[in-house]
Enzyme design. Structure first.
Site, PDB file in Angstrom:
ATOM      1  N   ASP A 269       4.590  -5.231  -6.862  1.00 25.71           N
ATOM      2  CA  ASP A 269       4.490  -3.774  -6.958  1.00 25.71           C
ATOM      3  C   ASP A 269       5.573  -3.110  -6.108  1.00 25.71           C
ATOM      4  O   ASP A 269       5.398  -2.911  -4.909  1.00 25.71           O
ATOM      5  CB  ASP A 269       3.089  -3.331  -6.487  1.00 25.71           C
ATOM      6  CG  ASP A 269       2.895  -1.826  -6.608  1.00 25.71           C
ATOM      7  OD1 ASP A 269       3.745  -1.168  -7.235  1.00 25.71           O
ATOM      8  OD2 ASP A 269       1.874  -1.326  -6.081  1.00 25.71           O
ATOM      9  N   LYS A 276       8.387   2.422  -3.414  1.00 23.59           N
ATOM     10  CA  LYS A 276       7.802   2.271  -2.080  1.00 23.59           C
ATOM     11  C   LYS A 276       8.904   2.181  -1.037  1.00 23.59           C
ATOM     12  O   LYS A 276      10.027   1.786  -1.362  1.00 23.59           O
ATOM     13  CB  LYS A 276       7.000   0.959  -2.026  1.00 23.59           C
ATOM     14  CG  LYS A 276       5.686   0.994  -2.771  1.00 23.59           C
ATOM     15  CD  LYS A 276       4.924  -0.301  -2.565  1.00 23.59           C
ATOM     16  CE  LYS A 276       3.614  -0.282  -3.328  1.00 23.59           C
ATOM     17  NZ  LYS A 276       2.636   0.693  -2.796  1.00 23.59           N
ATOM     18  N   ASP A 346       3.433   4.619  -8.720  1.00 29.28           N
ATOM     19  CA  ASP A 346       2.917   3.616  -7.779  1.00 29.28           C
ATOM     20  C   ASP A 346       1.391   3.482  -7.875  1.00 29.28           C
ATOM     21  O   ASP A 346       0.806   2.560  -7.316  1.00 29.28           O
ATOM     22  CB  ASP A 346       3.344   3.996  -6.357  1.00 29.28           C
ATOM     23  CG  ASP A 346       3.221   2.826  -5.388  1.00 29.28           C
ATOM     24  OD1 ASP A 346       2.995   1.690  -5.852  1.00 29.28           O
ATOM     25  OD2 ASP A 346       3.344   3.060  -4.169  1.00 29.28           O
ATOM     26  N   ARG A 350      -4.678   1.123 -11.280  1.00 32.70           N
ATOM     27  CA  ARG A 350      -5.747   1.732 -12.077  1.00 32.70           C
ATOM     28  C   ARG A 350      -5.358   1.788 -13.559  1.00 32.70           C
ATOM     29  O   ARG A 350      -6.214   1.780 -14.428  1.00 32.70           O
ATOM     30  CB  ARG A 350      -6.093   3.112 -11.501  1.00 32.70           C
ATOM     31  CG  ARG A 350      -4.995   4.114 -11.540  1.00 32.70           C
ATOM     32  CD  ARG A 350      -5.226   5.290 -10.591  1.00 32.70           C
ATOM     33  NE  ARG A 350      -4.968   4.934  -9.191  1.00 32.70           N
ATOM     34  CZ  ARG A 350      -5.119   5.766  -8.177  1.00 32.70           C
ATOM     35  NH1 ARG A 350      -5.535   7.010  -8.381  1.00 32.70           N
ATOM     36  NH2 ARG A 350      -4.869   5.369  -6.944  1.00 32.70           N
TER      37      ARG A 350
HETATM   38  N1  BES Z   1      -0.857  -1.883  -4.441  1.00 37.95           N
HETATM   39  C1  BES Z   1      -0.918  -0.578  -3.933  1.00 37.95           C
HETATM   40  C2  BES Z   1      -2.026  -0.380  -2.901  1.00 37.95           C
HETATM   41  C3  BES Z   1      -1.847  -1.037  -1.576  1.00 37.95           C
HETATM   42  C4  BES Z   1      -1.093  -0.432  -0.578  1.00 37.95           C
HETATM   43  C5  BES Z   1      -2.508  -2.209  -1.286  1.00 37.95           C
HETATM   44  C6  BES Z   1      -0.980  -1.036   0.656  1.00 37.95           C
HETATM   45  C7  BES Z   1      -2.406  -2.794  -0.053  1.00 37.95           C
HETATM   46  C8  BES Z   1      -1.641  -2.215   0.924  1.00 37.95           C
HETATM   47  C9  BES Z   1      -1.176   0.417  -5.049  1.00 37.95           C
HETATM   48  O1  BES Z   1      -0.650   0.104  -6.278  1.00 37.95           O
HETATM   49  C10 BES Z   1      -0.554   1.706  -4.606  1.00 37.95           C
HETATM   50  O2  BES Z   1       0.626   1.737  -4.439  1.00 37.95           O
HETATM   51  N2  BES Z   1      -1.374   2.725  -4.423  1.00 37.95           N
HETATM   52  C11 BES Z   1      -0.913   3.975  -3.974  1.00 37.95           C
HETATM   53  C12 BES Z   1      -1.681   5.018  -4.733  1.00 37.95           C
HETATM   54  C13 BES Z   1      -1.216   6.411  -4.513  1.00 37.95           C
HETATM   55  C14 BES Z   1       0.179   6.607  -5.095  1.00 37.95           C
HETATM   56  C15 BES Z   1      -2.201   7.327  -5.175  1.00 37.95           C
HETATM   57  C16 BES Z   1      -1.194   4.092  -2.480  1.00 37.95           C
HETATM   58  O3  BES Z   1      -2.248   3.665  -2.041  1.00 37.95           O
HETATM   59  O4  BES Z   1      -0.329   4.574  -1.766  1.00 37.95           O
HETATM   60 ZN    ZN Z   2      -0.376  -1.945  -6.668  1.00 35.99          ZN
HETATM   61 ZN    ZN Z   3       1.379   0.756  -6.493  1.00 31.22          ZN
END
Ligand code: BES
Ligand code: ZN
Ligand code: ZN
Length: 501
Positions: A269, A276, A346, A350
């Site tokens: 990811d 990121k 990101d 979901r």
């Molecule tokens: N895989 C990430 C979530 C994640 C972040 C898991 C850090 C473990 C450690 C997920 O896909 C993500 O990036 N989520 C975003 C969502 C946001 C953009 C609403 C997040 O949590 O920042």
């Molecule tokens: Zn993710």
């Molecule tokens: Zn993500």
């Protein structure tokens, strides 16, 4: 590792080392005498100096003479037991210490005491699981592999209890090996553990353990209208896969329930166009740990022969950037017809889960009434719960209660978060049915849950956000740096003791 259970007394069986797991107030005098000539004295001196109080994780090594039954003796504290976790953890700690000393064959004296935690099968279960998970190492990509290795482990059960202990040890070993499988998959880097690799692993597990397997390719997803999963995957050169494994219990009848397990298998990811930050981006190779937990649980479920039908589902893809990548503002249509505005590329977990959940709740026969998903879904969950509990969101109080209890028993602990209408409104979109980002304020874990809820049909559903628990930097107790295999034990516990209601 060879694992044996015996009920011979200490001393009649000789090998390189003996491990004692002690709670405060335990008197190991007789075992010490049987193990070697000088151990009682050395142990008593240790206690006298205040250097060993049997606190959880306290570990002391005593060396005896070469002629002793066990030339090395390790004592590890469990503290006063409130659950099985300190026992598992003490076994891990002690055996790791023995491995570091170059010990190849060791014996663990299974502790005895009052109450269900000390039942011989429960103790053997905890010790076997602790041994297998605690001794885990990921050295696939090391040119020089560690030479130290415990090859033979003997568990000494009380007289007449070998059979019961054997049963427990088998279960503990199966759970431990499933946790190690989930860790292996999680620890493989993104250039090895691609969606294709996960699909191949699923086929291997199916072949070895007699599960049914089906892999949906991108062309199948197109036909089914899986615009959300395909949207995430379109920026990647690796083809997405939707992996399905089915376990059928031997004596299935009309009343046999079906439980679906759905795990996020995002093999890397980068965040997509909503990229990121560079720091720690490498950790996003762990973003498939939900999927890994589902595959490993399927292995455990088959070996334990659980009394319920289980369908494991892993939507798997990468989330990268490129000329073909999906973009913020794009609108995609999931298989169940729901249109989704992509506010942030990101928030892709979901999206891939949306199509997997739609599929499992509309296309699979018999239709699972219960759906449980696991995902490293939100950074917000790491903020709220850290690494001690995963987040739990559910539309069903009875299921949530069962999951919380399985979490406490197994050591994979969960904490329930609320999902109410005020949060549901926070994913409304001005341009599509919903958007993949909550408006807030805060509560990112819950709004992600509200999003998933739109794809579960009429199922009883529970969602585990394992973002904070799926990998660790710690080396302590059962844990080693890297993927933890979180979720496997909770699910295996839940399914092996499955009862209706
Ligand atoms: N895989 C990430 C979530 C994640 C972040 C898991 C850090 C473990 C450690 C997920 O896909 C993500 O990036 N989520 C975003 C969502 C946001 C953009 C609403 C997040 O949590 O920042
Ligand atoms: Zn993710
Ligand atoms: Zn993500």
């Amino acid at each position: 590792m060879d694992l044996h259970v015996r009920s011979t007394p200490v001393g009649s069986h000789k090998d390189q080392a003996l491990l004692l797991l002690l709670a405060p107030g335990d008197d190991p005098g007789r075992a010490l005498d049987a193990a070697g000539t000088s151990y009682r004295e050395a142990y008593e001196a240790l206690v006298e100096r205040g250097a060993f109080e049997a606190k959880p994780g306290q570990c002391r090594v005593l060396t005896g003479a070469a002629k002793d039954g066990h030339p090395i003796l390790v004592v590890v504290g469990t503290g006063k037991l409130a659950d099985a976790q300190p026992m598992r953890s003490a076994a891990s700690t002690g055996l790791r210490a023995l491995r570091d000393l170059g010990v190849r064959s060791a014996t663990v004296l299974l502790p005895t005491g009052r109450g269900p935690l000390y039942r011989p099968d429960h103790v053997a279960d905890a010790v076997a699981e602790g041994a297998v998970t605690g001794l885990y190492r990921f050295q696939v990509h090391k040119s020089k592999k560690a030479k130290t290795r415990i090859e033979t482990l003997t568990l000494l059960a009380p007289r007449g209890e070998a059979k019961r202990a054997e049963k427990g040890a088998r279960r503990g070993r199966i759970l431990g090996e499933a946790v190690c499988l989930a860790r292996d998959l999680g620890n493989e880097p993104g250039n090895r553990a691609t969606p294709t690799y996960l699909a191949e692993t699923a086929m291997e597990i199916a072949g070895e353990h007699g599960l049914e397997v089906k892999i949906l390719e991108e062309a199948d997803m197109e036909k089914l209208g899986m615009g959300a999963l395909l949207g995430v995957s379109q920026g990647s050169a690796e083809p997405a896969k939707l992996i399905l494994l089915t376990y059928e219990p031997a004596r299935a009848s009309k009343s046999t329930e079906t439980v679906a397990l759905v795990g996020k298998g995002l093999t890397f990811d980068a965040g997509g166009i909503s990229i990121k930050p560079a720091a720690k981006m490498d950790e996003m190779r762990f973003d498939m740990c939900g999927g890994a937990a589902v595959l490993a649980t399927m292995q455990a479920v088959a070996r334990l022969k659980v009394p319920v039908r289980v369908i494991g589902v892993v939507p798997s893809s990468e989330n990268l950037l490129g000329a073909k990548a999906y973009k913020p503002g794009d609108i995609v249509r999931a298989m169940n017809g729901t249109t989704i505005e992509v506010k942030n590329t990101d928030a892709e977990g979901r999206l891939i889960l949306a199509d997997a959940l739609s599929y499992v709740t509309s296309k699979v026969r018999p239709r699972p009434k219960i759906v449980i998903d696991l995902a490293t879904l939100t950074g917000a969950c790491v903020v709220s719960l850290g690494d001690q509990h995963c987040g739990l969101i559910s539309n069903d109080d009875a299921l949530a209660t069962k999951m919380l209890a399985a979490g406490e028993r197994s050591g994979d602990r969960a904490w329930r978060l609320p999902l109410t209408d005020g949060y549901r409104k926070q994913i409304d979109s001005p341009y599509a049915d919903i958007q993949n980002l909550g408006t807030g304020p805060g509560a990112g874990t819950i709004t992600a849950g509200a999003f998933l809820e739109r794809f579960i049909g009429k199922s009883r559903w529970a969602h585990l956000d394992i973002a904070g628990t799926a990998w660790t930097d710690k080396q302590a107790g059962l844990l080693t740096k890297g993927a933890t295999g979180f979720g496997v034990r909770l699910l295996a516990d839940l399914l092996s003791g499955w009862r209706r209601g």
